[in-house]
Motif scaffolding. Sequence first.
Motif, PDB file in Angstrom:
ATOM      1  N   GLU B 144      38.238  32.176  37.484  1.00 63.98           N
ATOM      2  CA  GLU B 144      39.255  32.134  36.196  1.00 63.98           C
ATOM      3  C   GLU B 144      38.739  33.382  35.416  1.00 63.98           C
ATOM      4  N   SER B 145      37.632  33.860  35.221  1.00 69.05           N
ATOM      5  CA  SER B 145      36.915  35.045  34.793  1.00 69.05           C
ATOM      6  C   SER B 145      37.540  36.252  35.452  1.00 69.05           C
ATOM      7  N   HIS B 146      37.335  36.287  36.729  1.00 72.10           N
ATOM      8  CA  HIS B 146      37.795  37.723  37.361  1.00 72.10           C
ATOM      9  C   HIS B 146      39.377  37.772  37.291  1.00 72.10           C
ATOM     10  N   LYS B 147      39.968  37.052  37.143  1.00 64.59           N
ATOM     11  CA  LYS B 147      41.483  37.300  37.157  1.00 64.59           C
ATOM     12  C   LYS B 147      42.093  37.462  35.888  1.00 64.59           C
ATOM     13  N   ARG B 148      41.291  37.423  34.997  1.00 68.74           N
ATOM     14  CA  ARG B 148      41.602  37.857  33.468  1.00 68.74           C
ATOM     15  C   ARG B 148      40.598  39.287  33.335  1.00 68.74           C
ATOM     16  N   LEU B 149      39.656  39.430  33.806  1.00 66.42           N
ATOM     17  CA  LEU B 149      38.843  40.685  33.484  1.00 66.42           C
ATOM     18  C   LEU B 149      39.572  41.884  34.332  1.00 66.42           C
ATOM     19  N   PHE B 150      40.262  41.703  35.474  1.00 65.11           N
ATOM     20  CA  PHE B 150      40.862  42.639  36.191  1.00 65.11           C
ATOM     21  C   PHE B 150      42.357  42.368  36.655  1.00 65.11           C
ATOM     22  N   THR B 151      43.061  43.289  36.510  1.00 64.26           N
ATOM     23  CA  THR B 151      44.602  42.943  36.750  1.00 64.26           C
ATOM     24  C   THR B 151      44.985  43.580  37.977  1.00 64.26           C
ATOM     25  N   LYS B 152      44.591  44.742  38.359  1.00 58.06           N
ATOM     26  CA  LYS B 152      45.090  45.666  39.511  1.00 58.06           C
ATOM     27  C   LYS B 152      44.251  45.486  40.656  1.00 58.06           C
ATOM     28  N   SER B 153      43.034  45.583  40.538  1.00 53.45           N
ATOM     29  CA  SER B 153      42.022  45.854  41.736  1.00 53.45           C
ATOM     30  C   SER B 153      41.772  44.652  42.527  1.00 53.45           C
ATOM     31  N   GLY B 154      41.046  44.670  43.464  1.00 56.96           N
ATOM     32  CA  GLY B 154      40.512  43.642  44.243  1.00 56.96           C
ATOM     33  C   GLY B 154      39.483  42.521  43.469  1.00 56.96           C
ATOM     34  N   TYR B 155      38.845  43.112  42.555  1.00 58.13           N
ATOM     35  CA  TYR B 155      38.011  42.457  41.674  1.00 58.13           C
ATOM     36  C   TYR B 155      38.661  41.054  41.046  1.00 58.13           C
ATOM     37  N   ARG B 156      39.952  41.039  41.123  1.00 57.98           N
ATOM     38  CA  ARG B 156      40.535  39.998  40.293  1.00 57.98           C
ATOM     39  C   ARG B 156      40.547  38.955  41.292  1.00 57.98           C
ATOM     40  N   TRP B 157      40.427  38.788  42.369  1.00 56.00           N
ATOM     41  CA  TRP B 157      40.399  37.405  43.076  1.00 56.00           C
ATOM     42  C   TRP B 157      38.742  36.985  43.492  1.00 56.00           C
ATOM     43  N   PRO B 158      38.590  35.799  43.736  1.00 55.20           N
ATOM     44  CA  PRO B 158      37.194  35.282  44.084  1.00 55.20           C
ATOM     45  C   PRO B 158      36.870  35.718  45.534  1.00 55.20           C
ATOM     46  N   ILE B 159      35.465  35.895  45.838  1.00 57.18           N
ATOM     47  CA  ILE B 159      35.055  36.358  46.996  1.00 57.18           C
ATOM     48  C   ILE B 159      35.600  35.524  47.976  1.00 57.18           C
ATOM     49  N   ILE B 160      35.558  34.288  47.826  1.00 61.95           N
ATOM     50  CA  ILE B 160      35.806  33.294  48.989  1.00 61.95           C
ATOM     51  C   ILE B 160      37.261  33.316  49.198  1.00 61.95           C
ATOM     52  N   GLY B 161      38.174  33.928  48.361  1.00 62.30           N
ATOM     53  CA  GLY B 161      39.659  34.021  48.705  1.00 62.30           C
ATOM     54  C   GLY B 161      40.382  32.923  48.260  1.00 62.30           C
ATOM     55  N   ASP B 162      41.554  33.084  48.720  1.00 64.84           N
ATOM     56  CA  ASP B 162      42.437  31.984  48.434  1.00 64.84           C
ATOM     57  C   ASP B 162      42.749  31.104  49.684  1.00 64.84           C
ATOM     58  N   GLU B 163      42.946  29.824  49.363  1.00 67.98           N
ATOM     59  CA  GLU B 163      42.907  28.752  50.224  1.00 67.98           C
ATOM     60  C   GLU B 163      43.817  29.117  51.500  1.00 67.98           C
ATOM     61  N   LYS B 164      45.055  29.319  51.119  1.00 71.98           N
ATOM     62  CA  LYS B 164      46.422  29.580  51.732  1.00 71.98           C
ATOM     63  C   LYS B 164      45.836  30.740  52.543  1.00 71.98           C
ATOM     64  N   HIS B 165      45.444  31.803  52.329  1.00 71.22           N
ATOM     65  CA  HIS B 165      44.938  32.924  52.962  1.00 71.22           C
ATOM     66  C   HIS B 165      44.109  32.521  54.295  1.00 71.22           C
TER      67      HIS B 165
END
Lengths: 450, 420
Positions: B144-165
């Motif tokens: 929740e914090s990373h997706k608001r703090l970063f909008t373009k870079s790869g910092y915007r998603w969590p380290i563990i990634g998206d479940e679907k991916h």
Amino acid sequence: MIDRSSMPAIGGLKDVLFPPFREYTHGSGLKSLFIKDNRFPVITCRLLVKSGSYRDFFRKGKSGLATLTAEMLNKGTFKKNNDEITRLIDFNGALISTGAGYDASYISFSCLKKNFDVMFGLVSELVGESVFPEDELTQKRNQIISSLISLQDEGAYLAERAFYSALYEGTPYETDPDGTPDSLKNIKRDDVVEFKNENYVPSNMILCVVGDFDEDKVIKAADRNFTGGDMKIPVNGFEFRGKHPGRRVYIAEKKDAKQASLHIGHAGIHRGHPDFVKTMFLNALFGGMFTSRINKNLREEKGLTYGARTSFNCLKHSGDFSVETEVNGDKSGLAVREIIKEMNDMRENPVSDKELESAKSYISGNFPLQLETSNSVAGKLLSLELYGAKKDFYDHYLSTINSLTADDVTETARKYFRPDELIIAAAGSRLDLAEQLKEFGDSEFIDKVK
Amino acid sequence: MIEFREHTLKNGMRLVMSRQKVIPNVIINTSFRVGSKDEEPEKTGISHLFEHLMFTGSENVPQGMFDEILNANGGESNAFTTQDYTSYYLSIPSTRIELGMWLDSDRIASFPVNQESLEIQKKVVLEEKKQVHDNSPFGSLEPESHKRLFTKSGYRWPIIGDEKHVKNFKLEDVKDFFYRYYVPSNTVLTVAGDIDYDETIRLAEKYYGGIPAVKTNGRPVYEEVPLDSVSEDTIKDNIALPARFLFYRVPEAGSKDYYVLKLISAALSSGESSRVYRSLVSGTGTASEAYTLVSGMERASIFSFNCFLSEGKNIAEASAIMDDILEDVSENGLKEEEIVKSVNKVETSYYFKIQTSLRLAESLSYYKMFFDDCSMINKEVERFRIFDNETIKKSARQHLNKGNRVILNYVPKRKRVGND
């Protein structure tokens, strides 16, 4: 390119010696343990009081008293208020911690060598001259209550508490050493003062100093600072039932659970039991290492969990054996079946020579890591002293492990694994778990955390 | 002073060594400069999944045997993945260092994954995600914090990634990832413990030096836009008591401002005499726990202020106190006493950190990888001694700005029923 197809030859293990230490018994009855380590200009000092939450039990409805007492030590003395105390600690760059477990309370600090005298003086003052101000007590109690309430958000905590309160029901190990929100509310300032006066006496304490310090100077300071008072009340032994016939299932509700937290086991042995090392070795084979049977089965073969571990928790008067893991809710029945299967296998079939040697080698090769920091060595020494074990325990530890046979393992498993007497505690979606675990017995829902 | 030596292997892999003779064991740390921020937006979580796959066997180490062989020889292993790098270690008795290097290098020398272990580790990672994020109180804080703090870079998603991916990764995906990032030029090898320097160089050349130095595409270009507004959101979680979190995007690890902010954070919240503890925990009883921290990353860092409320307290009370504390630092900086005590605490903690070869090896790898300067290990305390109050105020004004932050209020999803 090199030929990687065969494993390189390996060398034998170098001898590892437990670091030298000095024991000293003061006139006051205080026991000191000193370990010199001059690698860095730092000193760690631990003061252990051989009374923990075990004693809370004998003051009905006041569990958490030992913890609250320890946490209140820095709140004020006859000479200094909390503000002056914490500023002094922080200004000296010291890291301090206080608290209590089942069998002991502690106050410890680490600091630079140059600040040791000031800190040692201060901690002595906290132990000898605390005044436990009423308003500070109210605040600290509320803080612990809030933390305990928040802990109940965690499935693993709910399962753990359900397990321990069922296993140790009616005994001093039944409740969380930190108490419960209700029991903390029953504790008055007089209780804290009384607990402190009764238990924080030199003959009931162990001092352990590690690092770059002058032993004789510390002995003199401890003689000056820790005086008087013998332990007036004897340590109450307790009759533990130990065995529970049949399997029992306890379920704690965790709303919207995405996994089931499992805490499964039964009574074990106390720390002073002659089979202590054997159970440690059995545990290594069963669930104490990454490649142990339980983790291999549940994680590496079936992908049911991020991890599963087992332990023999050996306390002063009793102990337990348990398996902890978090699995997908609809796999909790399967996970418990597999755990029972593995326990039975350990009881029925001898471990292979390869498995036996592997566990011995793991323990022997890895043991030095536990001696790398003087703090870790101090923890081991304090534990030996607290539980009344022989001080040369670690001189014989590896040779004892290496002398164990496959028959010893089977015999130990037969004695200390009792899959038919399991307490199966689980936290998660209540109805799903009741369905998943019904094959193991009637389930009881736990509403109140102890 | 920590003694260390450096050497570059013939394929360009960097080797750092530190001899520590306390116990007869060695740590072999292998760090790769790739983390979740370097992932493609449609393939998040691959760095962390790959970390799991590195333990499943390799060309000459049969499936499932990596840890078996290691454990059977008195060793153990683990690893972690960050937004910027992935770090592995194995610990082994020093007389068996060659076996350790053989095990470790075999999984780098050629692609170590097969279909079966990929499928099992995907399941393990999904259970890890549940345990760490989905089923854990405040477990959604990182996403929740990373997706608001970063909008373009790869910092915007969590380290563990998206479940679907994670579910969809194919062997080809992980193979591409491996050949792109697990290459000598992207790797730092640190060996610390009971070693002989010359022998370590010889063995490292033997086992790691022959791994082909290939040129790869490198990593995606880092792009991010300034965060220049306030976002405040409320998140309902399975928690009993509320909490408030402030996040500021601040300069990257290693920059001057990063250290100034680390000092501010240490001054504000280490110890019970600190402002944060006094004004939120002990003085007012507003919170059961409150602290600030700076999480350093390669291209940006995050200054967080976390406050877990006590029973019966509300977010508005906490909010006012938290803002007052930060505003006061912007206006008046820190007191001399606060600076001195923070540096003293940093110094005490430092000596405990460097006592284990594992922590030492991890730090040396990190400093070599991101700053090409292992001597930073010996300056961890000194670098905090240099800041004056003007610098502190300036940094706080610029970076801990009320108009430029992410606020998350966590509140209980449902009313608590007397299960105390």
